[in-house]
Design a protein around this motif. Structure first.
Motif, short mmCIF file in Angstrom:
data_model
loop_
_atom_site.label_atom_id
_atom_site.label_comp_id
_atom_site.label_asym_id
_atom_site.label_seq_id
_atom_site.Cartn_x
_atom_site.Cartn_y
_atom_site.Cartn_z
N SER A 100 -1.36 8.07 -4.84
CA SER A 100 -0.64 7.91 -6.10
C SER A 100 0.84 8.16 -5.91
CB SER A 100 -1.18 8.89 -7.16
OG SER A 100 -2.55 8.69 -7.40
N ALA A 101 1.65 7.49 -6.71
CA ALA A 101 3.10 7.71 -6.73
C ALA A 101 3.53 7.86 -8.18
CB ALA A 101 3.84 6.56 -6.07
N GLY A 102 4.40 8.83 -8.44
CA GLY A 102 4.87 9.05 -9.80
C GLY A 102 6.31 9.50 -9.82
N ARG A 103 6.88 9.49 -11.02
CA ARG A 103 8.25 9.94 -11.20
C ARG A 103 8.31 11.46 -11.33
NH1 ARG A 103 7.62 5.33 -14.31
NH2 ARG A 103 9.17 3.66 -14.04
N GLU A 104 9.39 12.04 -10.90
CA GLU A 104 9.61 13.47 -11.06
C GLU A 104 9.50 13.84 -12.54
OE1 GLU A 104 12.94 16.58 -9.42
OE2 GLU A 104 13.67 14.82 -10.50
N GLY A 105 8.72 14.90 -12.82
CA GLY A 105 8.55 15.36 -14.18
C GLY A 105 7.45 14.68 -14.96
N GLU A 106 6.78 13.68 -14.36
CA GLU A 106 5.67 13.00 -15.03
C GLU A 106 4.39 13.25 -14.25
OE1 GLU A 106 6.42 8.88 -15.64
OE2 GLU A 106 8.26 9.20 -16.79
N ALA A 107 3.32 13.56 -14.97
CA ALA A 107 2.04 13.85 -14.31
C ALA A 107 1.26 12.57 -13.99
CB ALA A 107 1.18 14.75 -15.20
N ILE A 108 1.49 11.51 -14.76
CA ILE A 108 0.73 10.27 -14.58
C ILE A 108 1.46 9.37 -13.59
CG2 ILE A 108 -0.28 8.29 -15.73
CD1 ILE A 108 -1.43 11.04 -16.52
N PRO A 109 0.77 8.88 -12.55
CA PRO A 109 1.44 8.00 -11.59
C PRO A 109 1.76 6.64 -12.19
CG PRO A 109 -0.91 8.12 -11.13
CD PRO A 109 -0.65 9.11 -12.22
N PHE A 110 2.78 5.99 -11.65
CA PHE A 110 3.05 4.62 -12.07
C PHE A 110 2.31 3.62 -11.20
CE2 PHE A 110 6.73 5.96 -9.46
CZ PHE A 110 6.66 5.06 -8.41
N VAL A 111 1.77 4.07 -10.06
CA VAL A 111 0.93 3.21 -9.24
C VAL A 111 -0.06 4.11 -8.51
CG1 VAL A 111 2.48 3.21 -7.23
CG2 VAL A 111 0.91 1.29 -7.58
N SER A 112 -1.32 3.66 -8.43
CA SER A 112 -2.37 4.47 -7.81
C SER A 112 -3.47 3.56 -7.30
CB SER A 112 -2.92 5.47 -8.83
OG SER A 112 -3.86 6.34 -8.23
N TRP A 113 -4.11 4.00 -6.20
CA TRP A 113 -5.19 3.19 -5.60
C TRP A 113 -6.16 4.12 -4.89
CZ3 TRP A 113 -5.80 1.98 -0.11
CH2 TRP A 113 -6.86 1.10 0.15
N VAL A 114 -7.44 3.77 -4.91
CA VAL A 114 -8.47 4.56 -4.25
C VAL A 114 -8.96 3.82 -3.02
CG1 VAL A 114 -10.69 5.72 -4.50
CG2 VAL A 114 -9.17 5.55 -6.47
N ASP A 115 -8.83 4.46 -1.86
CA ASP A 115 -9.30 3.91 -0.59
C ASP A 115 -10.69 4.48 -0.31
OD1 ASP A 115 -9.65 2.85 1.88
OD2 ASP A 115 -8.03 3.95 2.87
N ASP A 116 -11.69 3.61 -0.13
CA ASP A 116 -13.04 4.11 0.14
C ASP A 116 -13.24 4.48 1.60
OD1 ASP A 116 -13.05 1.61 1.28
OD2 ASP A 116 -14.66 0.79 0.05
N GLN A 117 -12.20 4.28 2.42
CA GLN A 117 -12.26 4.71 3.81
C GLN A 117 -10.96 5.46 4.16
OE1 GLN A 117 -13.03 0.88 5.80
NE2 GLN A 117 -15.16 1.52 6.07
N PRO A 118 -10.76 6.63 3.56
CA PRO A 118 -9.49 7.36 3.80
C PRO A 118 -9.41 7.94 5.20
CG PRO A 118 -10.99 8.70 2.50
CD PRO A 118 -11.66 7.36 2.63
N PHE A 119 -8.21 8.24 5.62
CA PHE A 119 -7.96 8.86 6.92
C PHE A 119 -7.03 10.06 6.73
CE2 PHE A 119 -4.87 5.50 6.20
CZ PHE A 119 -3.66 6.11 6.48
N PRO A 120 -7.03 11.00 7.67
CA PRO A 120 -6.15 12.18 7.52
C PRO A 120 -4.69 11.82 7.68
CG PRO A 120 -7.27 12.22 9.65
CD PRO A 120 -7.88 11.10 8.87
N ILE A 121 -3.85 12.34 6.80
CA ILE A 121 -2.41 12.04 6.80
C ILE A 121 -1.65 13.25 7.32
CG2 ILE A 121 -0.41 11.56 5.32
CD1 ILE A 121 -2.41 10.01 3.52
N ALA A 122 -0.83 13.03 8.33
CA ALA A 122 -0.07 14.13 8.93
C ALA A 122 1.44 13.87 8.94
CB ALA A 122 -0.54 14.38 10.36
#
Length: 457
Positions: A100-122
């Motif tokens: 998800s990505a959102g604006r500072e001060g807003e809880a709701i993202p302006f764009v979001s997507w669910v990956d059914d095969q996620p990987f660890p992010i470092a």
């Protein structure tokens, strides 16, 4: 006190990478268009990877892409989201495949997507392109030294926690305050004091200490000790971040709002600190409460935002929406507020064969439900969206007509949504008619109240 990395990106679509230690990154960027963020397993541009393009296509839309392939996984119209003349603040979060990505001060993202095969992010990478150069300020951990003198260095806290590494022979001192100064009220946590033999929690610099425990050899001048301090509703918890063991714990019956922390060393000790105090949503950017009906259209779900039911709309039929990690769907019913003033939202979550109403604390990244005498944290939950926000005072077994069902016990008894005033908070929980009480979760415990308010349609 946060360490803000200043980064310049050229018009060449070449990512610059930096390590990340948790499931989010917060930044500000000044660019006319095409601020690109990559999330990867290593410090280079290789699959698997996620890319979030903010203000692409002439600063008209934003997208999420996986493995540099099209079509994009999701896109959202965001005209004018970037500006070449000023910094704009954003956050990126990833949790169990939800990007998800959102604006500072807003809880709701302006764009979001669910990956059914996620990987660890470092690692996170940033770049600009398509005619854009960019200036970035990326928030990260702070690393600095303290001298051998009892003088605190202060910085603003993130909501509810302080995470740090400390290397020194003894006397790691941390204070929690309502401002950037050594003034009452304040909590002091001393770890490895008295020549590295004892640790204490002290209130307003007074003795006797509220907590005192033997901790021989807890600090080391040659290696970092990883510590987490958490506070919620007056409950202070000091943990070892490596094994999760509780070092000290104390509950203040009259808590105060914590906005700053201070660190110092003394009594012959110098300290080396690494402080990571950004933990998602900061106190200065609390998520918005449920919007009024006139603003409901502004809070429509962004493309790809996970949900199990359509937006109910204020005043319409209530629905339960799947969420996780502190997410607050648009139109969420606010049931109260924490002692810090942060809004609490009505939720329910499954536990031990039951579906239990409780509370969502967005800054904690989870919801809480009461059961079996204890408070249980739930990273996955359902949020009540739309419908009424009418609270009727009742007591005992008196369930009024129109009470909104919130779930059921493990024995199949209907449970309703209630709330009570408790130690400076208004906390939502479960009403169990056969018990004649509203149960709330608070400071690690399940607490019963015979007088309460119940949510009525």
């Amino acid at each position: 006190m946060a360490n803000v990395m200043d980064v310049q990106t050229e018009d060449n679509l070449k990512y610059q990478f930096y390590p990340v230690s948790n499931g989010s990154v917060q930044f500000k960027v000044r660019a006319p268009n095409d601020a690109h963020i990559a999330l990867t397993m290593g410090p280079h541009e290789t699959d698997p990877m996620y890319e979030i393009f903010i203000g692409g296509w002439g600063n008209t839309k934003s997208v999420i892409r996986r493995n540099r392939t099209t079509p994009d996984k999701v896109e959202s119209q965001t005209p004018g989201i970037l500006n070449a003349g000023e910094f704009r603040g954003f956050w990126i979060r990833w949790d169990n495949g939800i990007i998800s990505a959102g604006r500072e001060g807003e809880a709701i993202p302006f764009v979001s997507w669910v990956d059914d095969q996620p990987f660890p992010i470092a690692f996170v990478g940033v770049c600009t392109g398509w005619g854009a150069t960019g200036s970035w300020k990326i928030e990260d951990g702070q690393e600095f030294n303290t001298e051998d003198k009892l003088e605190y260095k202060f910085g603003p806290t993130a909501a509810g926690s302080l995470e740090f590494d400390f290397r020194g022979p003894h006397n790691c001192h941390v204070c929690l305050t309502s401002g950037p100064a050594e003034a009452d009220p304040m909590y002091e946590i001393i770890i490895g004091g008295w020549e590295n033999t004892q640790s204490v929690i002290r209130y307003c610099r007074q003795k006797p200490d509220k907590v005192s425990v033997p901790t021989p050899g807890i600090m080391n001048p040659n290696e970092f000790k990883k510590i987490l301090i958490e506070w919620r509703c007056g409950r202070l918890l000091v943990r070892d971040r490596v094994n999760g063991a509780v070092i000290m714990e104390w509950v203040d019956p009259n808590p105060f709002p914590i906005t700053h922390f201070g660190v110092r060393t003394g009594w012959g000790a110098r300290g080396h600190w690494r402080i990571k105090h950004f933990n998602g949503t900061s106190r200065e950017t609390l998520p918005p409460t449920a919007p009024p009906p006139s603003q409901a259209a502004m809070y429509a779900y962004p493309p790809g935002y996970p949900s199990s039911a359509p937006f109910g709309g204020a005043g319409g039929a209530p629905v339960w929406v799947d969420a996780s990690g502190g997410q607050v769907p648009p139109g969420a019913v606010q049931g109260g507020q924490d002692v810090s003033g942060e809004p609490l939202f009505v939720i329910r979550a499954s536990h031990e064969g039951a579906m239990l109403p409780g509370k969502l604390v967005p800054s904690h990244g989870c919801a809480y439900i009461p059961w079996g005498g204890k408070e249980h944290a739930k990273p996955q939950y359902q949020v009540l969206v739309g419908g009424p926000n009418n609270w009727v005072p009742v007591s005992g077994t008196n369930i009024p007509p129109g009470a909104v069902p919130g779930g059921e016990s493990e024995d199949g008894e209907p449970l309703y949504i209630g709330r009570v005033r408790h130690e400076g908070s208004i906390t939502t929980g479960k009403v169990q008619q056969s018990h004649g009480v509203c149960y709330i979760s608070f400071a690690g415990e399940e607490i019963a109240h015979p007088d309460y308010e119940i949510l009525v349609a």
